[in-house]
Design a protein around this motif. Structure first.
Motif, PDB file in Angstrom:
ATOM      1  N   ASP A 213       0.876  -1.165   0.000  1.00  0.00           N
ATOM      2  CA  ASP A 213       0.000   0.000   0.000  1.00  0.00           C
ATOM      3  C   ASP A 213       0.915   1.218   0.000  1.00  0.00           C
ATOM      4  OD1 ASP A 213      -1.549   2.215   0.768  1.00  0.00           O
ATOM      5  OD2 ASP A 213      -2.934   0.965   1.928  1.00  0.00           O
ATOM      6  N   ILE A 214       0.915   1.999  -1.069  1.00  0.00           N
ATOM      7  CA  ILE A 214       1.858   3.102  -1.190  1.00  0.00           C
ATOM      8  C   ILE A 214       1.664   4.128  -0.076  1.00  0.00           C
ATOM      9  CG2 ILE A 214       0.409   4.399  -2.786  1.00  0.00           C
ATOM     10  CD1 ILE A 214       4.292   4.189  -2.682  1.00  0.00           C
ATOM     11  N   ASP A 215       0.437   4.299   0.403  1.00  0.00           N
ATOM     12  CA  ASP A 215       0.196   5.251   1.491  1.00  0.00           C
ATOM     13  C   ASP A 215       0.901   4.810   2.769  1.00  0.00           C
ATOM     14  OD1 ASP A 215      -1.391   6.973  -0.044  1.00  0.00           O
ATOM     15  OD2 ASP A 215      -3.210   5.810   0.369  1.00  0.00           O
ATOM     16  N   LYS A 216       0.921   3.502   3.012  1.00  0.00           N
ATOM     17  CA  LYS A 216       1.606   3.004   4.211  1.00  0.00           C
ATOM     18  C   LYS A 216       3.117   3.113   4.068  1.00  0.00           C
ATOM     19  CE  LYS A 216      -2.110  -0.024   5.749  1.00  0.00           C
ATOM     20  NZ  LYS A 216      -2.537  -1.392   6.112  1.00  0.00           N
ATOM     21  N   VAL A 217       3.614   2.937   2.854  1.00  0.00           N
ATOM     22  CA  VAL A 217       5.050   3.114   2.626  1.00  0.00           C
ATOM     23  C   VAL A 217       5.429   4.576   2.847  1.00  0.00           C
ATOM     24  CG1 VAL A 217       6.937   2.888   0.967  1.00  0.00           C
ATOM     25  CG2 VAL A 217       5.111   1.173   1.001  1.00  0.00           C
ATOM     26  N   VAL A 218       4.625   5.486   2.306  1.00  0.00           N
ATOM     27  CA  VAL A 218       4.879   6.922   2.488  1.00  0.00           C
ATOM     28  C   VAL A 218       4.846   7.286   3.969  1.00  0.00           C
ATOM     29  CG1 VAL A 218       3.937   9.232   2.100  1.00  0.00           C
ATOM     30  CG2 VAL A 218       4.051   7.600   0.205  1.00  0.00           C
ATOM     31  N   GLU A 219       3.865   6.735   4.682  1.00  0.00           N
ATOM     32  CA  GLU A 219       3.761   7.000   6.121  1.00  0.00           C
ATOM     33  C   GLU A 219       5.016   6.553   6.857  1.00  0.00           C
ATOM     34  OE1 GLU A 219       0.895   5.716   9.917  1.00  0.00           O
ATOM     35  OE2 GLU A 219       0.376   5.121   7.859  1.00  0.00           O
ATOM     36  N   GLY A 264      12.614  -1.795 -13.401  1.00  0.00           N
ATOM     37  CA  GLY A 264      12.015  -0.479 -13.367  1.00  0.00           C
ATOM     38  C   GLY A 264      11.142  -0.216 -12.164  1.00  0.00           C
ATOM     39  N   VAL A 265      10.955  -1.224 -11.300  1.00  0.00           N
ATOM     40  CA  VAL A 265      10.067  -1.038 -10.160  1.00  0.00           C
ATOM     41  C   VAL A 265      10.636  -0.044  -9.156  1.00  0.00           C
ATOM     42  CG1 VAL A 265      10.979  -2.968  -8.777  1.00  0.00           C
ATOM     43  CG2 VAL A 265       8.590  -2.263  -8.520  1.00  0.00           C
ATOM     44  N   GLY A 266      11.978   0.037  -9.085  1.00  0.00           N
ATOM     45  CA  GLY A 266      12.589   1.001  -8.178  1.00  0.00           C
ATOM     46  C   GLY A 266      12.254   2.432  -8.559  1.00  0.00           C
ATOM     47  N   ASN A 267      12.375   2.744  -9.838  1.00  0.00           N
ATOM     48  CA  ASN A 267      12.037   4.085 -10.320  1.00  0.00           C
ATOM     49  C   ASN A 267      10.535   4.351 -10.210  1.00  0.00           C
ATOM     50  OD1 ASN A 267      14.609   5.225 -11.212  1.00  0.00           O
ATOM     51  ND2 ASN A 267      14.614   3.560 -12.713  1.00  0.00           N
ATOM     52  N   LEU A 268       9.737   3.317 -10.445  1.00  0.00           N
ATOM     53  CA  LEU A 268       8.292   3.458 -10.281  1.00  0.00           C
ATOM     54  C   LEU A 268       7.954   3.805  -8.836  1.00  0.00           C
ATOM     55  CD1 LEU A 268       5.344   3.178 -11.197  1.00  0.00           C
ATOM     56  CD2 LEU A 268       5.532   0.708 -10.731  1.00  0.00           C
ATOM     57  N   LEU A 269       8.595   3.113  -7.901  1.00  0.00           N
ATOM     58  CA  LEU A 269       8.348   3.388  -6.482  1.00  0.00           C
ATOM     59  C   LEU A 269       8.748   4.822  -6.129  1.00  0.00           C
ATOM     60  CD1 LEU A 269       7.549   2.427  -3.640  1.00  0.00           C
ATOM     61  CD2 LEU A 269       9.920   1.637  -3.353  1.00  0.00           C
ATOM     62  N   ALA A 270       9.870   5.294  -6.654  1.00  0.00           N
ATOM     63  CA  ALA A 270      10.308   6.669  -6.382  1.00  0.00           C
ATOM     64  C   ALA A 270       9.254   7.672  -6.838  1.00  0.00           C
ATOM     65  CB  ALA A 270      11.647   6.934  -7.067  1.00  0.00           C
ATOM     66  N   ARG A 271       8.660   7.436  -8.011  1.00  0.00           N
ATOM     67  CA  ARG A 271       7.607   8.327  -8.516  1.00  0.00           C
ATOM     68  C   ARG A 271       6.355   8.234  -7.650  1.00  0.00           C
ATOM     69  NH1 ARG A 271       9.423   6.124 -13.445  1.00  0.00           N
ATOM     70  NH2 ARG A 271       7.543   4.812 -13.611  1.00  0.00           N
ATOM     71  N   GLN A 272       6.020   7.009  -7.241  1.00  0.00           N
ATOM     72  CA  GLN A 272       4.843   6.822  -6.396  1.00  0.00           C
ATOM     73  C   GLN A 272       5.010   7.546  -5.062  1.00  0.00           C
ATOM     74  OE1 GLN A 272       4.795   2.517  -6.322  1.00  0.00           O
ATOM     75  NE2 GLN A 272       3.114   2.401  -7.813  1.00  0.00           N
ATOM     76  N   LEU A 273       6.214   7.483  -4.499  1.00  0.00           N
ATOM     77  CA  LEU A 273       6.464   8.176  -3.235  1.00  0.00           C
ATOM     78  C   LEU A 273       6.271   9.682  -3.402  1.00  0.00           C
ATOM     79  CD1 LEU A 273       9.652   6.278  -1.947  1.00  0.00           C
ATOM     80  CD2 LEU A 273       7.331   6.106  -1.030  1.00  0.00           C
TER      81      LEU A 273
END
Length: 365
Positions: A213-219, A264-273
């Protein structure tokens, strides 16, 4: 003299040469067997020009057990059941050449085959065994995704490389107050990410088995910062994906390569953050094939040597259709059918995952 063929298939990994050395050295004690190697897995036998080499004692000296890669080379393309054939329009199709393979092996005088490879390679071994080939399997993959063995050789070396990377990223993350994202291999199983996250002290570990859950990662990331200062280290497996999201992959245009190309998932995660309110400045490191290269660790050299010796002893005992395995600190054998029946995913209820959570690692769930 009886003739034995050895081959290495699938992705390369540290420890392949140690297995080959173990087979050749154990066979030399019998004085009754010749060991040969097929170049690039079965392709050395299937090619119009046969490419096989004799593996004598001198072939496995000069410390090859400490060298990465494989002296027999390897491939992820082709194979006896999916031999690539170029069509008139430039496209390619595949054809079953397994019967041709068996007839050519008989013509060349081989009485048995030792196939060193991962899940895909051992599925081929099982199919060939069902067609009458005297074959023994040796489990190889840095992903540790064969369920019939506690460990595959190459995994521990890959984890060590990934852990070293986390260690180095911690210092630069702390120095610049950054969120450092390390993308490691792991198509469907997150073993490398999980082990290296624990070993390296990462704060977040994202694996294919647990959609994040990207919101939980951001938190979690934001909780590591105060007044713009702080740092966080994230390890993410290449096959990880957000809840409801897709794996980052592209179709391959390589002839004979059937899998999608992950990355590419690392760069995707950076954008999501960034898009979801993360306050940290992030940087991405893709470890890539560095995990596959270099000298195997002592653990992998010892394990691979045991596998090589045991594989040849299985040939002597005519234990065909089976694979050598490491179970409860012992070297045993299992059927190829059992070895390839279930994929070795990370058990999300395992104590290893509990321990990771116990030291505060977030899986984004």
């Amino acid at each position: 003299m009886k003739k034995l063929l050895v081959l290495t298939g699938g992705g390369d990994c540290p420890g392949l040469n140690a297995v080959i050395r173990g087979v050749v050295k154990r066979a030399s004690l019998t004085k009754e067997w010749e060991v040969w190697g097929s170049l690039e897995a079965y392709n050395g036998v299937l090619s119009d020009k046969v490419e096989i080499i004799k593996l004598s004692g001198t072939s496995v000296t000069a410390g090859i057990h400490a060298k990465g890669g494989t002296i027999l080379r390897t491939t992820t393309k082709g194979g006896p059941f999916n031999w690539p054939v170029i069509q008139a329009d430039g496209s390619w199709a595949s054809e079953d050449r397994s019967d041709f393979l068996l007839s050519r092996l008989a013509e060349l005088g081989f009485e048995a085959v030792i196939s060193i490879g991962g899940d895909g390679s051992q599925k081929i071994s099982q199919q060939l065994f069902e067609k009458g080939l005297n074959v023994v399997g040796v489990p190889k993959t840095i992903d540790n995704d064969l369920s019939a063995t506690d460990y595959t050789f190459g995994f521990q070396t890959a984890v060590q490389e990934a852990s070293n990377a986390v260690d180095k990223l911690v210092t630069t993350a702390e120095s610049h107050h950054r969120a450092m994202i390390l993308e490691v291999m792991g198509r469907s199983a997150g073993w490398i990410a999980l082990h290296s996250a624990i070993a390296g002290g990462a704060e977040v570990c994202l694996i294919p088995e647990i959609p994040y859950d990207i919101d939980k990662v951001v938190e979690r990331v934001n909780s590591r910062y105060c007044d713009g200062r702080g740092f966080v280290n994230i390890v993410i497996a290449e096959g990880a994906a957000a809840v409801g999201g897709q794996v980052s992959a592209q179709e391959s245009t390589e002839v004979g390569y059937e899998n999608v190309r992950l990355g590419g998932v690392g760069n995707l995660l950076a954008r999501q953050l960034q898009d979801n309110g993360c306050t940290a400045d992030s940087r991405v490191t893709v470890l890539g094939h560095l995990q596959r290269g270099g000298s195997p660790t002592a653990f992998d050299r010892v394990l691979a040597t045991q596998y090589g010796v045991k594989a040849f002893e299985m040939v002597l005992a005519k234990e065909f259709g089976r694979m050598v395995a490491y179970k409860n600190n012992d070297i045993v054998t299992v059927s190829l059918d059992e070895a390839t029946r279930d994929y070795n995913y990370v058990n999300t209820d395992s104590y290893l995952v509990q321990a990771a959570r116990g030291v505060g690692i977030s899986f984004g769930d």
